[in-house]
Design a protein around this motif. Structure first.
Motif, PDB file in Angstrom:
ATOM      1  N   LYS A 124      -1.662  11.454   8.487  1.00  0.00           N
ATOM      2  CA  LYS A 124      -1.116  10.725   7.358  1.00  0.00           C
ATOM      3  C   LYS A 124      -1.112   9.245   7.664  1.00  0.00           C
ATOM      4  CE  LYS A 124       2.977  10.569   4.354  1.00  0.00           C
ATOM      5  NZ  LYS A 124       4.344  11.107   4.140  1.00  0.00           N
ATOM      6  N   ALA A 125      -1.640   8.454   6.729  1.00  0.00           N
ATOM      7  CA  ALA A 125      -1.648   6.999   6.850  1.00  0.00           C
ATOM      8  C   ALA A 125      -0.981   6.430   5.611  1.00  0.00           C
ATOM      9  CB  ALA A 125      -3.067   6.461   6.998  1.00  0.00           C
ATOM     10  N   THR A 126       0.112   5.711   5.792  1.00  0.00           N
ATOM     11  CA  THR A 126       0.855   5.120   4.675  1.00  0.00           C
ATOM     12  C   THR A 126       1.010   3.633   4.907  1.00  0.00           C
ATOM     13  OG1 THR A 126       2.978   5.549   5.761  1.00  0.00           O
ATOM     14  CG2 THR A 126       2.143   7.246   4.272  1.00  0.00           C
ATOM     15  N   CYS A 127       1.133   2.897   3.839  1.00  0.00           N
ATOM     16  CA  CYS A 127       1.340   1.456   3.914  1.00  0.00           C
ATOM     17  C   CYS A 127       2.144   1.025   2.697  1.00  0.00           C
ATOM     18  CB  CYS A 127       0.020   0.694   3.999  1.00  0.00           C
ATOM     19  SG  CYS A 127      -1.044   0.900   2.547  1.00  0.00           S
ATOM     20  N   ARG A 128       2.682  -0.188   2.772  1.00  0.00           N
ATOM     21  CA  ARG A 128       3.548  -0.682   1.692  1.00  0.00           C
ATOM     22  C   ARG A 128       2.746  -1.257   0.537  1.00  0.00           C
ATOM     23  NH1 ARG A 128       6.241  -5.536   0.466  1.00  0.00           N
ATOM     24  NH2 ARG A 128       8.270  -5.211  -0.559  1.00  0.00           N
ATOM     25  N   PRO A 148       5.748  -3.610  12.413  1.00  0.00           N
ATOM     26  CA  PRO A 148       6.679  -3.811  11.290  1.00  0.00           C
ATOM     27  C   PRO A 148       6.381  -5.045  10.461  1.00  0.00           C
ATOM     28  CG  PRO A 148       7.850  -3.270  13.311  1.00  0.00           C
ATOM     29  CD  PRO A 148       6.449  -3.552  13.695  1.00  0.00           C
ATOM     30  N   THR A 149       5.930  -6.137  11.062  1.00  0.00           N
ATOM     31  CA  THR A 149       5.772  -7.386  10.314  1.00  0.00           C
ATOM     32  C   THR A 149       4.341  -7.906  10.282  1.00  0.00           C
ATOM     33  OG1 THR A 149       6.309  -8.669  12.305  1.00  0.00           O
ATOM     34  CG2 THR A 149       8.124  -8.090  10.844  1.00  0.00           C
ATOM     35  N   THR A 158      14.553   3.990  22.645  1.00  0.00           N
ATOM     36  CA  THR A 158      14.525   4.339  21.225  1.00  0.00           C
ATOM     37  C   THR A 158      13.537   3.481  20.445  1.00  0.00           C
ATOM     38  OG1 THR A 158      16.384   2.850  20.835  1.00  0.00           O
ATOM     39  CG2 THR A 158      16.899   5.160  21.266  1.00  0.00           C
ATOM     40  N   GLU A 159      13.316   2.249  20.876  1.00  0.00           N
ATOM     41  CA  GLU A 159      12.376   1.362  20.196  1.00  0.00           C
ATOM     42  C   GLU A 159      10.949   1.519  20.694  1.00  0.00           C
ATOM     43  OE1 GLU A 159      13.089  -0.458  17.638  1.00  0.00           O
ATOM     44  OE2 GLU A 159      15.210   0.096  17.676  1.00  0.00           O
TER      45      GLU A 159
END
Length: 265
Positions: free
Chosen positions: A186-190, A164-165, A137-138
């Motif tokens: 699609k490219a997304t970031c925080r 993730p980090t 799953t990971e």
């Protein structure tokens, strides 16, 4: 009578004649014979016991012609390989918690053509199978860099490259190509998404290019009719920092009158 016959007859007459000659029996008698029989009987008993022990070992270890060889142990099973000097060159240990192999090179080959499916040594690990499938799953977690010519998701499944980090970096001396033949990319970031070209240009080729959620600057006109009318046309403005914003379009450029947005960029 010839001379030879006379000499022969004379020699036979001169031989001493013994009467009542004593005869000695030939063979083993007495205690020697009993000892011989005892050792023969002991050898026979030893052979019978040896045969019985061999049959018992074959029965206990399940040594049969039609079934595979089974080695069982309450703790572990260890197989060692040594050279002509007695030094340990390879070891395979099968325990309750893990299977450990200690050798210079470990290989797994196909049964049909003998090609290497998996090999590992001190320098590298090679996977020769046609497909590497990770069903966890990971997904697959790599501590350092990964070098591969092709990454592909399963049919009807999404492909995700995620850090993730930390940062996600894709490098190639002749370019990196990311394509979606039958869907969206699609490219997304925080925080921030940077598109940077040090020696070339960034080329956007599409039928329609949309920039959503751009801030809109304010513009006040001296004409009351223009202020009351609904604004439908905007001008795209760029701040010195590179920030884009929209300004209500007029007869001339209205970017300077709405440049207060650039102060907050």
């Amino acid at each position: 009578m010839t001379r030879e016959q006379y000499i022969l007859a004379t020699q036979q007459n001169n031989l001493p004649r013994t009467e009542n000659a004593q005869l000695y029996p030939v063979g083993i008698y007495g205690w020697r014979k009993r000892c011989l029989y005892f050792f023969v009987l002991l050898l026979l008993v030893t052979m019978i016991v040896n045969l019985a022990m061999t049959i018992w070992i074959l029965k206990v270890m399940n040594f049969t012609v039609d079934s595979p060889l089974v080695l069982q142990s309450d703790r572990n099973v260890t197989v060692n390989a040594r050279n002509h000097m007695g030094q340990l060159t390879g070891q395979l240990t099968i325990g309750a918690d893990a299977v450990e192999a200690q050798c210079k090179r470990f290989e797994v080959r196909a049964s049909e053509d003998g090609r290497v499916l998996f090999s590992a040594d001190e320098d590298e690990i090679t996977i020769g199978a046609e497909k590497l499938k990770v069903t966890g799953t990971e997904g697959a977690v790599f501590g350092h860099s990964v070098e591969t010519p092709h990454i592909r998701a399963e049919p009807s499944q999404d492909l995700r490259l995620e850090s993730p980090t930390r940062s996600l970096i894709m490098e190639a001396p002749r370019g990196v190509q990311v394509s979606a033949a039958a869907g969206d990319f699609k490219a997304t970031c925080r925080k921030e998404l940077h598109l940077q070209s040090t020696e070339g240009e960034i080329f956007l080729n599409a039928e329609t290019i949309k920039l959503g959620n751009l801030p809109t600057g304010s513009f006040s006109s001296s004409s009351p009719s223009s202020s009351s009318s609904r604004q439908t046309v905007y001008e795209l403005c760029v701040c010195p920092s590179g920030k884009l914003y929209l300004s209500p379009a007029g007869v001339g450029s209205t970017c300077q009158s709405s440049s207060n947005i650039c102060l907050w960029s």
